[in-house]
Design a protein around this motif. Structure first.
Motif, PDB file in Angstrom:
ATOM      1  N   ALA A 130     -29.513 103.726  32.670  1.00  0.00           N
ATOM      2  CA  ALA A 130     -30.584 102.894  33.226  1.00  0.00           C
ATOM      3  C   ALA A 130     -30.391 101.457  32.749  1.00  0.00           C
ATOM      4  O   ALA A 130     -30.106 101.225  31.574  1.00  0.00           O
ATOM      5  N   VAL A 131     -30.557 100.537  33.671  1.00  0.00           N
ATOM      6  CA  VAL A 131     -30.512  99.109  33.339  1.00  0.00           C
ATOM      7  C   VAL A 131     -31.924  98.573  33.530  1.00  0.00           C
ATOM      8  O   VAL A 131     -32.471  98.627  34.632  1.00  0.00           O
ATOM      9  N   VAL A 132     -32.509  98.076  32.446  1.00  0.00           N
ATOM     10  CA  VAL A 132     -33.880  97.574  32.463  1.00  0.00           C
ATOM     11  C   VAL A 132     -33.840  96.058  32.292  1.00  0.00           C
ATOM     12  O   VAL A 132     -33.313  95.568  31.289  1.00  0.00           O
ATOM     13  N   PRO A 133     -34.368  95.315  33.279  1.00  0.00           N
ATOM     14  CA  PRO A 133     -34.371  93.852  33.142  1.00  0.00           C
ATOM     15  C   PRO A 133     -35.298  93.399  32.007  1.00  0.00           C
ATOM     16  O   PRO A 133     -36.378  93.962  31.825  1.00  0.00           O
ATOM     17  N   LEU A 134     -34.862  92.405  31.269  1.00  0.00           N
ATOM     18  CA  LEU A 134     -35.636  91.889  30.147  1.00  0.00           C
ATOM     19  C   LEU A 134     -36.222  90.510  30.429  1.00  0.00           C
ATOM     20  O   LEU A 134     -36.746  89.874  29.533  1.00  0.00           O
ATOM     21  N   MET A 135     -36.143  90.070  31.649  1.00  0.00           N
ATOM     22  CA  MET A 135     -36.706  88.761  32.028  1.00  0.00           C
ATOM     23  C   MET A 135     -37.691  88.958  33.149  1.00  0.00           C
ATOM     24  O   MET A 135     -37.649  89.857  33.897  1.00  0.00           O
TER      25      MET A 135
END
Length: 135
Positions: A130-135
């Motif tokens: 899973a790739v979770v955006p941090l912005m």
């Protein structure tokens, strides 16, 4: 934040979703958030910890046990990898309008919060990235 890839140091597999969240929390504190950005950070931070918790909980509850875990930051994204012993891929259980069930909300929630979600068959089960955006 640089584009360099940063790993969280994991001494063995987390023993619970709470332990996995602690690893991700430590990674975010050390490598991404300064704590001065305010409410946006709080929401993004909560999303990252929620996705971590759901994936690890599902691996323990439905996947025959957690067999792998890693968390990395690349640029402005958290990359999670959670492996378990089941070959069964997660599915969203449809629920007719107006009927509510216990459970079944985690995978759809993870699907909404993650920028990218991939399930990969492995020799011993599966791995979810899973790739979770941090912005």
């Amino acid at each position: 934040m640089s584009d360099e890839l940063t790993d969280v140091l994991v001494m063995g597999l987390p023993t619970s979703a709470a332990a996995a969240r602690e690893h991700v929390d430590a990674l975010l504190r050390a490598q991404f958030f300064s704590g001065n950005e305010g409410i946006r950070d709080d929401i993004v931070w909560a999303d990252a910890l929620l996705v971590t918790s759901e994936l690890v909980t599902n691996a323990c509850r439905h996947g025959g046990g957690l067999t792998g875990f890693s968390a990395k930051i690349h640029g402005d994204e958290l990359i999670l990898s959670v492996a378990d012993a089941s070959t069964e891929f997660p599915v969203a259980r449809p629920c007719p309008p107006g009927q509510y069930t216990v459970g079944g909300y985690g995978w759809p929630m993870v699907s909404r919060l993650a920028k990218s979600l991939v399930v990969i068959s492995t020799a011993t089960g599966k791995r979810i990235e899973a790739v979770v955006p941090l912005m």
